[in-house]
Design an enzyme around this catalytic site. Structure first.
Site, PDB file in Angstrom:
ATOM      1  N   PHE A   1       0.780   4.313   3.361  1.00 39.46           N
ATOM      2  CA  PHE A   1       1.719   3.407   4.020  1.00 39.46           C
ATOM      3  C   PHE A   1       0.943   2.591   5.061  1.00 39.46           C
ATOM      4  O   PHE A   1       0.150   3.152   5.829  1.00 39.46           O
ATOM      5  CB  PHE A   1       2.821   4.230   4.691  1.00 39.46           C
ATOM      6  CG  PHE A   1       3.968   3.412   5.191  1.00 39.46           C
ATOM      7  CD1 PHE A   1       5.011   3.050   4.357  1.00 39.46           C
ATOM      8  CD2 PHE A   1       4.009   2.996   6.515  1.00 39.46           C
ATOM      9  CE1 PHE A   1       6.078   2.297   4.820  1.00 39.46           C
ATOM     10  CE2 PHE A   1       5.074   2.239   6.991  1.00 39.46           C
ATOM     11  CZ  PHE A   1       6.110   1.886   6.143  1.00 39.46           C
TER      12      PHE A   1
ATOM     13  N   TYR B   1      14.726   9.513   9.603  1.00 42.18           N
ATOM     14  CA  TYR B   1      15.764   8.583   9.114  1.00 42.18           C
ATOM     15  C   TYR B   1      15.754   8.428   7.596  1.00 42.18           C
ATOM     16  O   TYR B   1      16.558   7.700   7.051  1.00 42.18           O
ATOM     17  CB  TYR B   1      15.641   7.205   9.784  1.00 42.18           C
ATOM     18  CG  TYR B   1      14.281   6.537   9.696  1.00 42.18           C
ATOM     19  CD1 TYR B   1      13.845   5.952   8.524  1.00 42.18           C
ATOM     20  CD2 TYR B   1      13.450   6.481  10.810  1.00 42.18           C
ATOM     21  CE1 TYR B   1      12.600   5.338   8.460  1.00 42.18           C
ATOM     22  CE2 TYR B   1      12.200   5.881  10.749  1.00 42.18           C
ATOM     23  CZ  TYR B   1      11.785   5.314   9.565  1.00 42.18           C
ATOM     24  OH  TYR B   1      10.558   4.712   9.502  1.00 42.18           O
ATOM     25  N   LYS B   2      14.830   9.110   6.909  1.00 46.02           N
ATOM     26  CA  LYS B   2      14.784   9.030   5.448  1.00 46.02           C
ATOM     27  C   LYS B   2      15.613  10.187   4.863  1.00 46.02           C
ATOM     28  O   LYS B   2      16.825  10.166   4.959  1.00 46.02           O
ATOM     29  CB  LYS B   2      13.327   9.010   4.996  1.00 46.02           C
ATOM     30  CG  LYS B   2      12.643   7.701   5.423  1.00 46.02           C
ATOM     31  CD  LYS B   2      11.158   7.646   5.146  1.00 46.02           C
ATOM     32  CE  LYS B   2      10.610   6.275   5.556  1.00 46.02           C
ATOM     33  NZ  LYS B   2       9.139   6.226   5.585  1.00 46.02           N
TER      34      LYS B   2
ATOM     35  N   ARG C   1      11.992   0.499  -6.678  1.00 44.90           N
ATOM     36  CA  ARG C   1      11.922   1.865  -6.165  1.00 44.90           C
ATOM     37  C   ARG C   1      13.327   2.454  -6.074  1.00 44.90           C
ATOM     38  O   ARG C   1      14.235   1.827  -5.535  1.00 44.90           O
ATOM     39  CB  ARG C   1      11.289   1.797  -4.761  1.00 44.90           C
ATOM     40  CG  ARG C   1      10.486   2.989  -4.358  1.00 44.90           C
ATOM     41  CD  ARG C   1       9.753   2.733  -3.062  1.00 44.90           C
ATOM     42  NE  ARG C   1      10.647   2.358  -1.968  1.00 44.90           N
ATOM     43  CZ  ARG C   1      10.452   2.666  -0.689  1.00 44.90           C
ATOM     44  NH1 ARG C   1       9.380   3.356  -0.348  1.00 44.90           N
ATOM     45  NH2 ARG C   1      11.287   2.276   0.250  1.00 44.90           N
TER      46      ARG C   1
END
Ligand SMILES: *Cc1c(COP(=O)(O)O)cnc(C)c1O
Length: 416
Positions: free
Chosen positions: A130, A227-228, A375
């Site tokens: 990332f 938060y995922k 995705r």
């Protein structure tokens, strides 16, 4: 034999996690396949935040730092999150962003190496990591600038070649944000240690999605998002874990919340014992409260069941795409093997951006990642097998009818 929607209804009826969907407030008519980027809202989150704002803040004002337990929220939430990552008690805090936590964790790991073996100044990471992970690692090595550098590898096969007597720290994302590829956390940790280096794991795309055993693997430090898959809300504070073996590790953002006695207001900085020293300044109480709401749901679920359902949803998704989209230029990017993939599936398609927008217009919410990736996040706590069925029906139709080939689906927003 072709899979039917009825087959999927049967799978939902037999699903041991089916009940957890009720814990979330999801809009009607939407199949949400982006919970790997922003998890859904736990139903009770709104009332809980209202209580913090109206009663704890509105009525009790500053007293709530003590009476409502605001002050030790980062540590209490860390202790609740730790079992989900195999972290053990007193090893985890919820604070800051994943980016900031990675900076602190890498700096702490480099400092540990500097004390033990000062020639070890190289940070190793993955080229397709990332971006923020690489930006942070590069920013830190540039800042230290005492022979420090960032070295990148292309994948697990190349790691051995990048480990030598100068390697200080390896930092990897457990699951790749783009491809969904999963690194073998225990095996890589063993390999890195054998080379005399430390490992900092980024669990952004795996915490809450699959069982993780940081202590079992004897990893060094770890960071990740709430938060995922942990459903802590937009911009929710991240977590940071330190192996108790490294309780003396020092981090450079030596703010007062990481002091041994913050309210003694002493001239000199003295780090708090253990992981608390990784706190910087005053913490975002409302946002932390939402992390607690996400954990309320996550800690009731068995992660082995979550993982089993995630793989089953993924296998169904794949089988349906291969059945319904066989003539389309869509191909799987994510490794197919169960032990090589995380909890999202990525496909490439030459018109991926427009395809994603056309799907969103039909209520099937996935996302686009550069350069040509579609995705789809699989979140077992609130995704049903029929949702996967309906999503692939929509994908097949958007591709077969070229519904994506419309100017309104080609306009790029700031956030993709
Ligand atoms: C989502 C994600 C991040 C996000 O970091 P923030 O500081 O929260 O913006 C970092 N690393 C990885 C691997 C991610 O997937």
């Amino acid at each position: 034999m072709a899979l039917t929607r009825q087959d999927c209804e049967r799978l939902d009826a037999e699903d041991p996690l089916a009940g957890s969907r009720d814990a979330f407030a999801l809009p009607d008519g939407v199949v949400y396949l982006d919970g790997n980027s922003l998890g859904a809202r736990p139903r009770h989150a709104a009332a809980r935040v209202a209580d913090v704002v109206e009663r704890e803040w509105g009525q009790d004002l500053i007293g709530s730092w003590n009476t409502a337990g605001w002050f030790d929220l980062p540590v209490r939430l860390g202790d609740r999150l730790a079992p989900l990552i195999g972290g053990g008690p007193g090893s985890t805090v919820v604070t800051d962003t994943t980016s900031a936590n990675l900076f602190k964790a890498l700096a702490a790991a480099l400092a540990l190496q500097h004390d033990a073996e000062p020639r070890r100044t190289v940070v190793v990471s993955e080229r397709d990591n990332f971006p923020t992970d690489l930006y942070i690692a590069k920013g830190l090595t540039d800042l230290l600038d005492r022979g420090h550098e960032l070295r990148l590898v292309d994948g697990p096969e190349d790691l051995a070649g990048a480990l030598d007597e100068r390697t200080a720290v390896v930092t990897l994302s457990h699951v790749n944000y783009r491809t969904g590829a999963l690194w073998d956390l225990a095996e890589v940790t063993r390999q890195v240690h054998a080379a005399g280096a430390l490992v900092v794991w980024d669990l952004a795309h795996s915490a809450g999605a699959l069982p993780i055993d940081l202590l079992g693997a004897d990893a060094d430090l770890a960071v990740g998002c709430t938060y995922k898959y942990l459903n802590g809300g937009p911009g929710a504070p991240a977590f940071l874990w330190v192996n108790p073996r490294h309780a003396d590790a020092r981090q450079p953002l030596t703010g007062w919340w990481g002091h041994a006695r913050p309210f003694a207001m002493e001239d000199a900085y003295e780090p708090a014992p253990g992981v608390t020293r990784f706190l910087g300044g005053t913490q975002p109480v409302v946002a932390l409260t939402l992390v607690g709401c996400g954990l309320d749901v996550a800690e009731r679920a068995d992660l082995a069941a979550v993982r089993a359902k995630s793989l089953a949803l993924g296998d169904l998704f794949l089988a349906l795409v291969e059945e319904r989209c066989a003539d389309e230029p869509i191909s799987l990017v994510t490794p197919r093997q169960h032990d090589r993939r995380g909890s999202h599936l990525t496909f490439s398609h030459p018109e991926a951006y427009a395809v994603v927008q056309a799907l969103i217009a039909r209520g099937v919410v996935g996302d686009y990642r550069e350069p040509d990736c579609l995705r789809f996040g699989l979140t077992p706590l609130y995704l049903r097998f029929v949702d996967v069925y309906d999503a692939v029906e929509a994908i097949a139709d958007v591709l077969a009818t070229r519904a994506w080939d419309d100017d309104r689906f080609k306009v790029r927003s700031a956030v993709t």
